[in-house]
Design an enzyme around this catalytic site. Structure first.
Site, PDB file in Angstrom:
ATOM      1  CB  SER A  18      -0.930   0.025   1.220  1.00 14.71           C
ATOM      2  OG  SER A  18      -1.675   1.228   1.250  1.00 14.71           O
ATOM      3  CG  LEU A  19       2.057   3.696  -3.291  1.00 15.77           C
ATOM      4  CD1 LEU A  19       1.807   4.411  -4.616  1.00 15.77           C
ATOM      5  CD2 LEU A  19       3.463   3.991  -2.796  1.00 15.77           C
ATOM      6  CB  THR A  65      -7.472  -1.597   0.707  1.00  9.53           C
ATOM      7  OG1 THR A  65      -7.390  -1.942  -0.675  1.00  9.53           O
ATOM      8  CG2 THR A  65      -6.478  -2.410   1.518  1.00  9.53           C
ATOM      9  CE  LYS A  69     -11.604  -0.630  -1.352  1.00 11.52           C
ATOM     10  NZ  LYS A  69     -11.506  -0.034  -2.706  1.00 11.52           N
ATOM     11  CG  ASP A 106     -12.139   3.667  -3.881  1.00 10.65           C
ATOM     12  OD1 ASP A 106     -11.035   4.240  -3.732  1.00 10.65           O
ATOM     13  OD2 ASP A 106     -12.381   2.537  -3.421  1.00 10.65           O
ATOM     14  N   GLY A 131     -14.859  -6.779 -11.661  1.00  9.39           N
ATOM     15  CA  GLY A 131     -14.522  -7.072 -10.276  1.00  9.39           C
ATOM     16  C   GLY A 131     -15.023  -5.995  -9.336  1.00  9.39           C
ATOM     17  CE1 TYR A 218       0.293   1.533  -6.030  1.00  6.83           C
ATOM     18  CE2 TYR A 218      -2.097   1.586  -6.210  1.00  6.83           C
ATOM     19  CZ  TYR A 218      -0.952   1.297  -5.490  1.00  6.83           C
ATOM     20  OH  TYR A 218      -1.053   0.768  -4.225  1.00  6.83           O
ATOM     21  N   GLY A 239      -3.867   4.719 -12.098  1.00  7.58           N
ATOM     22  CA  GLY A 239      -4.301   4.304 -10.777  1.00  7.58           C
ATOM     23  C   GLY A 239      -3.736   5.195  -9.689  1.00  7.58           C
TER      24      GLY A 239
END
Length: 276
Positions: A18-19, A65, A69, A106, A131, A218, A239
């Site tokens: 994760s960023l 995430t 969710k 999102d 998805g 991304y 992304g």
């Protein structure tokens, strides 16, 4: 300066990639929130309730995430209309009274990323894949697309799900077989919601004058499809654009400070990706 130490974090399984910590910490530094911290925790569905129940008053919020969710919704005191429309929460904010409110950034994050590139409205669109991200893409298209959305999927079950989401979100959805996905690349807006590698074979079918591609990946970046799209002069939304815009909204909700530093957060994300 903050009056007391505040905490936030991102939860998911897996989560090491994760960023979000990079983006949120960059925002805190720019906003002068030296008493704020943002961490990551690998939490699966069975452990989620226990984790949330164990959080103290110092907690301001959570980013959520996959695969949590939907699982987190029963643990909240309320959710936003946007989150309810896609049955997915990616943001939890803790009120001063301890109440937990869920939201989905999102969807508005997608809209903001498109608008940043000048995409305010399109007559039609194509979605590659069906998805979890595809429902958010449809919800974003409900605000951007004035006509039909064609979803290219791999199974009848996925096709039925996408049509159901379309009805729920009041978006006219037509489904088509994944084998015909190359046809969708001619749409004014193409949103690729598939895992890494899934669209690589489509790069050879990019039209000579492509319009706009929104590829939600991304890392790795660029995808084969995005690289070919750019080479042909088409506009590409990545992304990382989505991740930064949804994180901006999260920071604003959790800290109560606005506007969050979009450019600072994007540069931090770009630097982190380049270092991988």
């Amino acid at each position: 300066m903050s009056a007391q130490k505040r905490r936030a974090a991102v939860l998911g399984f897996p989560i090491a990639h994760s960023l979000s910590p990079v983006l949120h910490r960059a925002a805190y530094a720019d906003l002068g929130l030296s008493d704020w911290s943002y961490d990551l925790f690998e939490v699966d569905e069975p452990a989620l309730a226990g984790f949330v129940e164990g959080l103290g008053s110092e907690w301001a919020g959570l980013s959520v995430t996959m695969p949590l969710k939907r699982a987190i919704i029963p643990l909240l005191d309320g959710i936003s209309e946007t989150a309810a429309s896609v049955e997915a929460v990616n943001t939890v904010v803790f009120g001063a009274d301890g109440r937990r409110h869920g939201d989905n950034t999102d969807v508005p994050g997608m809209v903001a990323a498109l608008r940043e590139r000048g995409i305010e409205e399109v007559e039609s669109a194509a979605i590659l894949g069906a998805g979890a991200t595809a429902s958010s893409a449809l919800a974003a298209l409900a605000r951007v697309c004035t006509g039909e959305v064609v979803a290219y999927v791999r199974s009848d079950a996925r096709a039925a799900e996408m049509r159901e989401w379309g009805e729920r979100l009041d978006v006219p959805v037509r489904t088509a077989d994944w084998a015909d996905a190359a046809e969708g690349l001619n749409a004014p807006l193409v949103i690729a919601t598939t895992p890494a590698g899934a669209t690589d074979a489509l790069s050879a079918a990019v039209p000579e004058r492509p319009a706009t591609l929104f590829d939600v990946l991304y890392d790795p970046w660029p995808t084969s499809l995005a690289a070919r799209w750019s080479a042909y002069g088409g506009a590409v939304v990545s992304g990382l654009d989505l991740l930064v815009h949804q994180a901006v909204l999260q920071v604003e909700q959790m800290t109560g400070r606005a506007p969050a530093p979009l450019d600072v957060m994007r540069k931090a994300g770009e630097h982190a990706l380049a270092a991988r």
